[in-house]
Write an enzyme that holds these catalytic residues in place. Structure first.
Site, PDB file in Angstrom:
ATOM      1  N   SER A  71      54.804  39.335  39.610  1.00  0.00           N
ATOM      2  CA  SER A  71      54.961  38.281  40.522  1.00  0.00           C
ATOM      3  C   SER A  71      55.486  36.894  39.597  1.00  0.00           C
ATOM      4  CB  SER A  71      53.745  37.580  41.403  1.00  0.00           C
ATOM      5  OG  SER A  71      52.591  37.737  40.732  1.00  0.00           O
ATOM      6  N   HIS A 128      50.367  45.983  42.488  1.00  0.00           N
ATOM      7  CA  HIS A 128      50.182  44.362  42.060  1.00  0.00           C
ATOM      8  C   HIS A 128      48.964  43.987  43.024  1.00  0.00           C
ATOM      9  CE1 HIS A 128      50.578  41.035  39.918  1.00  0.00           C
ATOM     10  NE2 HIS A 128      51.760  40.524  40.311  1.00  0.00           N
ATOM     11  N   ARG A 167      37.507  38.360  35.597  1.00  0.00           N
ATOM     12  CA  ARG A 167      37.445  37.724  37.122  1.00  0.00           C
ATOM     13  C   ARG A 167      36.794  38.607  38.176  1.00  0.00           C
ATOM     14  NH1 ARG A 167      43.969  38.099  37.816  1.00  0.00           N
ATOM     15  NH2 ARG A 167      43.490  40.111  36.974  1.00  0.00           N
TER      16      ARG A 167
END
Ligand code: HAX
Length: 425
Positions: free
Chosen positions: A233, A263, A318
């Protein structure tokens, strides 16, 4: 805006001088070589891009402007936006000014809703979201100023305008897509007293009596904001922007890439896999059952979604941050318990397959379970949440690229016969 723009304006001349001197003195030095495997392998590991907003190393994961992911989790998305653009956190006054500026730019043009309402009812929410961004292209300040002949050294100023105008509207657009696409009733107005992430949660309209869904949205928006510039992206967005296409074109192009299942779309697949295990085993499976199910998935030729990464070789920090949130706020939730158990079992399974370079969870492995807990059960919507956040990174990278006067992206491709000849094969 004034403070953000002024701060950037002060930094940019120094940044330009630094880069010009670096290229002048060291321009011919080598950063990377490219092997045949890399040419046929998605350019994995080829160092040919510059990104100063964030970096991702195999053993650390996301670092934004020198600050590791684990230290970002208590921040607001607006603080991260400032950090991405400026390189340090805003002080209290700058943060307040930025928040007020975003509020002032937040009104979504009516024609956006008309376009969305005219789309087929079964459109993918990502297609709706990207269409909304693209159809606002006529608002681009960059295009207007470019057409008026503004100097190249000033391109970044109107790009910053586009960046803020777009980011200010994304929570309302994304929430509007959710309510329209999943028949949730009328759109909910923005709350002027809420920050960017909490306001998004508010406009989605899910019950949040303790305010922890708002906290989750703040965290979600922080964790997905940027991941250097080589991912699909960011790279696609930056390539389009490098042609001097404005950010409406660049951002929607980048987010179209985020909509791919390898993705950003992986996050909708992950929760599905977790729920399938629950259904199959009638609750939280045992380690043995989970292991068998993982093998069943792999043997049927499918990937285990949420596991593996093109760059990372450790647990994605994350994911760790989401796991910590889950342990704090939803430890009793069965779906969250399965997510935690998958983490105990699946890396061991994936490690047995030699070709898999990273057996560890990525950001998508846990986030869906959190959303599901709060009643956001429409999987196809998950990538839109990711997109709202990632827009911060793609837009910030575009502003910096324009400030640095980056040229149009144009790597060289080769034909297979040329490669064979070059290596004497
Ligand atoms: N399950 C099964 N097989 C896997 C796997 C997984 N979780 N991860 C990698 N592999 C396979 C690859 O498909 C590849 O197989 P082939 O050679 O037969 O094509 C092989 O292992 C080598 O892959 P790799 O070098 O380890 O990984 P890549 O850099 O090629 O791909 C991916 C990275 C993230 C695309 C990959 O790990 C994957 O498909 N994971 C599952 C989907 C997923 O979670 N995607 C989200 C990633 C995070 C992100 O970008 N979010 O937006």
């Amino acid at each position: 805006m004034a403070m953000l723009k002024e701060t950037l304006a002060k930094q940019i001349p120094g940044l330009r001088e630094e880069i010009a001197a670096l290229v002048k003195e060291h321009g011919d030095k080598e950063l990377s070589k490219v092997t045949v495997r890399q040419a046929y392998g998605g350019m994995r590991g080829v160092r040919g891009l510059v990104c100063d907003t964030s970096s991702v190393s195999p053993d650390t994961g996301l670092v934004i402007r020198g600050i590791p992911c684990k230290d970002l989790t208590e921040k607001l998305p607006e603080e991260i936006l400032w950090l991405l653009l400026i390189g340090e956190y805003p002080d209290a006054e700058s943060l307040k000014t930025l928040q007020a500026d975003l509020k002032a730019r937040g009104k979504v043009p009516d024609y956006v809703w008309n376009v969305l309402e005219a789309m087929p009812a079964d459109s993918h929410p990502m297609c709706m979201f990207d269409t909304a961004i693209l159809c606002m292209e006529k608002e681009s300040e960059f295009r207007k100023s470019y057409d008026a002949g503004v100097k190249k050294t000033e391109y970044w100023e109107s790009t910053l305008e586009d960046c803020l105008n777009i980011l200010a509207k994304l929570p309302a657009i994304a929430a509007g897509v959710y309510r329209l696409r999943f028949n949730k009733g009328p759109r909910i107005d923005s709350d002027p007293n809420l920050d960017w992430g909490a306001d998004y949660a508010h406009m989605l309209g899910l019950p949040d009596p303790e305010g922890t869904f708002k906290k989750l949205m703040q965290l979600y928006m922080v964790l997905h904001s940027d991941h250097e510039s080589g991912n699909v992206s960011a790279f696609s967005g930056a390539t389009v922007v490098s042609a001097l296409s404005d950010l409406y074109y660049g951002l929607s192009a980048g987010l179209n890439g985020l909509a791919g299942p390898l993705h950003g779309l992986a996050n909708q697949e992950c929760l599905r896999w977790v729920l399938d295990t629950r259904e199959k085993f009638g609750g939280v499976p045992t380690d043995e059952q989970l292991k068998d199910y993982a093998w069943e998935t792999l043997n049927s030729g499918k990937v285990i979604p949420g596991y593996g990464h093109a760059v990372l070789r450790v647990t994605d920090p994350r994911y760790t941050a989401f796991l910590a949130f889950g342990k704090k706020y939803l430890a009793d939730d069965e779906v969250f318990q399965i997510v935690a158990k998958v983490f105990d079992v699946v890396p061991g399974v994936l490690r047995e397959i030699k070709k898999i370079k990273d057996p560890w969870p990525n950001v998508d492995a846990g986030s869906g379970a959190m959303l599901y807990h709060y009643g956001l059960a429409e999987f196809p919507y998950y990538t839109v949440l990711f997109s709202v956040s990632r827009a911060m990174g793609i837009c910030s990278q575009a502003v910096i690229a324009r400030a640095m006067g980056m040229p149009i992206t144009r790597p060289k491709s080769s034909t297979t016969p040329w490669i064979k000849k070059a290596i004497g094969a």
